[in-house]
Design an enzyme around this catalytic site. Structure first.
Site, short mmCIF file in Angstrom:
data_model
loop_
_atom_site.label_atom_id
_atom_site.label_comp_id
_atom_site.label_asym_id
_atom_site.label_seq_id
_atom_site.Cartn_x
_atom_site.Cartn_y
_atom_site.Cartn_z
N CYS A 1 13.71 11.52 5.50
CA CYS A 1 13.66 11.13 6.92
C CYS A 1 14.98 11.35 7.62
O CYS A 1 15.02 11.68 8.79
CB CYS A 1 13.23 9.67 7.04
N GLU B 1 10.07 16.88 14.00
CA GLU B 1 10.46 16.85 12.60
C GLU B 1 9.51 17.76 11.81
O GLU B 1 8.30 17.67 11.99
CB GLU B 1 10.28 15.40 12.15
N GLU C 1 9.95 2.00 10.16
CA GLU C 1 10.92 3.06 9.85
C GLU C 1 10.19 4.38 10.00
O GLU C 1 9.35 4.72 9.17
CB GLU C 1 11.42 2.91 8.40
N LYS D 1 0.84 -1.19 0.00
CA LYS D 1 0.00 0.00 0.00
C LYS D 1 0.89 1.25 0.00
O LYS D 1 1.46 1.62 1.01
CB LYS D 1 -0.93 0.06 1.22
P1 NAD Z 1 2.31 8.81 7.16
O1 NAD Z 1 2.58 8.10 8.45
O2 NAD Z 1 1.30 9.88 7.15
O3 NAD Z 1 1.85 7.79 6.04
C1 NAD Z 1 2.68 6.69 5.67
C2 NAD Z 1 1.79 5.60 5.08
O4 NAD Z 1 0.93 5.10 6.09
C3 NAD Z 1 0.87 6.08 3.95
O5 NAD Z 1 0.80 5.07 2.96
C4 NAD Z 1 -0.46 6.24 4.65
O6 NAD Z 1 -1.57 6.12 3.80
C5 NAD Z 1 -0.40 5.09 5.63
N1 NAD Z 1 -1.28 5.21 6.79
C6 NAD Z 1 -1.72 6.33 7.40
N2 NAD Z 1 -2.54 6.02 8.43
C7 NAD Z 1 -2.61 4.66 8.48
C8 NAD Z 1 -3.30 3.74 9.32
N3 NAD Z 1 -4.06 4.13 10.32
N4 NAD Z 1 -3.15 2.43 9.07
C9 NAD Z 1 -2.36 1.99 8.06
N5 NAD Z 1 -1.69 2.83 7.22
C10 NAD Z 1 -1.81 4.15 7.43
O7 NAD Z 1 3.74 9.34 6.67
P2 NAD Z 1 4.04 10.20 5.37
O8 NAD Z 1 3.57 11.58 5.63
O9 NAD Z 1 3.59 9.48 4.15
O10 NAD Z 1 5.64 10.15 5.36
C11 NAD Z 1 6.42 11.04 6.07
C12 NAD Z 1 7.02 10.38 7.29
O11 NAD Z 1 7.73 9.20 6.90
C13 NAD Z 1 8.03 11.24 7.99
O12 NAD Z 1 7.84 11.20 9.38
C14 NAD Z 1 9.36 10.58 7.63
O13 NAD Z 1 10.39 10.82 8.57
C15 NAD Z 1 8.99 9.16 7.55
N6 NAD Z 1 9.95 8.41 6.73
C16 NAD Z 1 10.84 7.59 7.36
C17 NAD Z 1 11.80 6.90 6.63
C18 NAD Z 1 12.80 6.00 7.30
O14 NAD Z 1 13.54 5.31 6.61
N7 NAD Z 1 12.87 5.96 8.62
C19 NAD Z 1 11.82 7.05 5.24
C20 NAD Z 1 10.90 7.89 4.62
C21 NAD Z 1 9.97 8.56 5.39
#
Ligand code: NAD
Length: 491
Positions: A283, A384, A249, A174
């Site tokens: 990230c 962040e 992550e 997803k």
């Molecule tokens: P997000 O948590 O809003 O969404 C990530 C994913 O989770 C999306 O596909 C979203 O649709 C899904 N999601 C949201 N709510 C959910 C739920 N209740 N159940 C299941 N899935 C759900 O994050 P984002 O805004 O897409 O990404 C940014 C974040 O990702 C930042 O905090 C960044 O630091 C982190 N990130 C971390 C890494 C790493 O390697 N540690 C890499 C890239 C991004």
């Protein structure tokens, strides 16, 4: 009707026909219309993954055969680099050339896991009894939900899909609802490469709608998630009920420490890249600058001068150095974050607002921003922004630099610049973060593990551990000369 869900080996429209429009962050133009799954579609996808896993259709393949499949997928991804990069830059607004680099990284990821899978798996254990053979074997973990973010959409999914395939798991991908196109392209390639039906499934839609079953359904064994801390916490709670394995992550607020004895010119240049690459939507972005007091003015003045000149633009702007933020909502969050920092006493040196250039009027462009005079407890230091916002703190001693660098709930990455190799090594060792760069910031390789300490995550992606997340470990003890145990008296 668009049919962009991939369930049980078939491309399908959503069961209620619903679709979702994807718009460019650069100018809000329509770049794609994709299916938006219903709860019934999600349950179908989980069912297909479970049935394919339990049937043994893929688990019966050898590691070598699955590695060859993954290698073939790498070849097909490489063949389609430009087509996929175009979709990725359309969805994210990032420059086409950056999206091409991302696809190259995706190909390297698949090649890394293909090579890892081809190695010997398992081992013998000497249990000290001549007639007993003891083997540790690695088996596919089961059904995995693979959930990705929007900043590096295909790359973050690739870090999960490639090891899941090598391990022999069945899965449901997803991607973020904001950036679905590259995941669709990947699924088409996985299909073309000859992956058995039902092993790889694709669900599209917002996490709040389609996510719940992916993280709580008892038929799912593992959730591998990359995204924000709050979503990660929701997943931990949902997974508790059925004790799912988790690989998380999450976010970071990553310290970047510069000592006065460093190569200052290189440190400054890397500090600019660390904070403003991809407009801070990274990230591991080095957005928390921690600089020795004696060089503060020199370093910060130069970073501000450079930040003011960074050229923003859309996917095909050849003069652009970085692009827009992903959405209006994200731009509003970054803007509120900066205002809160100023209200808490930070000094705004550059940026701090949306670009007012006419060519950016329809896009989500936010200017590279530097906040000086920051203190450890400020919101802008601890949280962040995931935008182009650098906070600056000063230190007077090595111990203080380490203390500031560790004063965070996160632990994803950090950097240290010093001309004193022993000092740099001491600081690198003392920092509680999953990746530390010394006299550098940002590079990674698929062969090296990636992941967070503390609230930046659970588990590791890439490297050898990145495959281990998708494997169960079984110990098989075989007695080749059976005898009575003799523990209880046989009366
Ligand atoms: P997000 O948590 O809003 O969404 C990530 C994913 O989770 C999306 O596909 C979203 O649709 C899904 N999601 C949201 N709510 C959910 C739920 N209740 N159940 C299941 N899935 C759900 O994050 P984002 O805004 O897409 O990404 C940014 C974040 O990702 C930042 O905090 C960044 O630091 C982190 N990130 C971390 C890494 C790493 O390697 N540690 C890499 C890239 C991004």
């Amino acid at each position: 009707m668009v049919a962009t869900l991939f369930i049980d080996g078939t491309w399908r429209a959503a069961s209620d026909g619903a679709a979702h429009e994807v718009r460019s962050p650069h100018d809000q133009s329509l770049v794609a219309t994709v299916s938006q799954a219903t709860q019934a579609d999600v349950l179908d996808a989980i069912g297909a993954a479970r049935a394919s896993f339990d049937s043994g259709i893929f688990t019966s393949w050898s590691f070598k055969a699955r590695s060859e499949l993954v290698s073939k997928i790498a070849d097909l991804l490489e063949r389609d680099t430009d087509v996929i990069a175009r979709k990725e830059s359309d969805d994210t607004g990032k420059r086409f050339i950056e999206a091409q680099y991302d696809v190259a990284d995706v190909v390297s990821t698949f090649r890394h896991f293909a090579a890892l899978g081809a190695k010997e798996h398992g081992r013998s254990v000497d249990v000290g009894i001549a007639h007993v053979s003891s083997r540790i074997v690695h088996e596919p973990l089961g059904v995995a939900s693979l959930i990705g973010p929007w900043n590096y959409p295909l790359l973050q999914i690739a870090w999960k899909v490639a090891p899941a395939l090598v391990a022999g798991c069945s899965f449901i991908v997803k991607p973020s609802e904001l950036t679905p196109q590259s995941a669709i392209a990947l699924m088409k390639i996985i299909e073309e490469a000859g992956t058995p039906k039902g092993v790889a499934n694709l669900i599209l839609g917002p996490g709040s709608v389609v996510g719940t079953s992916l993280i709580s359904d008892p038929r799912v064994d593992l959730v591998s998630f990359t995204g924000g801390l709050t979503t990660g916490q929701t997943i931990i709670r949902a997974a508790a009920e059925t004790v799912k394995k988790l690989a998380l992550e999450l976010g970071g607020k990553n310290p970047h420490i510069i000592f006065a004895d460093a190569d200052i010119d290189a440190a400054i240049d890397n500090a600019v890249t660390a904070a403003f690459l991809h407009s801070g939507q990274v990230c591991s972005a080095g957005t928390r600058l921690i600089v020795e007091r004696s060089i503060h003015d020199r370093v910060v003045n130069e970073i501000v001068r450079r930040a003011a000149k960074i050229s923003l633009g859309g996917p095909d702007d050849e003069m652009a150095e970085t692009g827009p933020l992903i959405s209006q909502a994200h731009l509003n969050n970054v803007s509120a974050y900066v205002q809160r920092g100023i209200a808490e006493g930070a000094t705004l040196l550059v940026g701090g607002k949306r670009s007012d250039k006419p060519e950016h009027a329809k896009g989500w462009y936010y200017l590279p921003t530097v906040l000086d005079n920051c203190q450890g407890k400020m919101y802008c230091v601890q949280e962040e922004s995931f935008g182009p916002v650098m906070t600056v703190e000063v230190f007077d001693s090595e111990a203080e630099a380490i203390a500031i660098g560790n004063d965070t709930v996160f632990g994803l990455s950090g950097g240290v610049w010093s001309g004193d190799a022993a000092k740099a090594a001491r600081v690198a060792s003392a920092l509680r973060h999953g990746t530390i760069w010394v006299n550098d910031f940002g590079p990674y390789r698929p062969a090296a593990e990636w992941g967070g300490y503390k609230q930046s995550g659970i588990g590791r992606e890439l490297g050898e551990h990145g495959l281990g997340e998708y494997l169960e470990i079984k110990h098989i003890w075989t007695n080749n000369a059976p005898s009575r145990s003799g523990w209880f008296k046989d009366q």
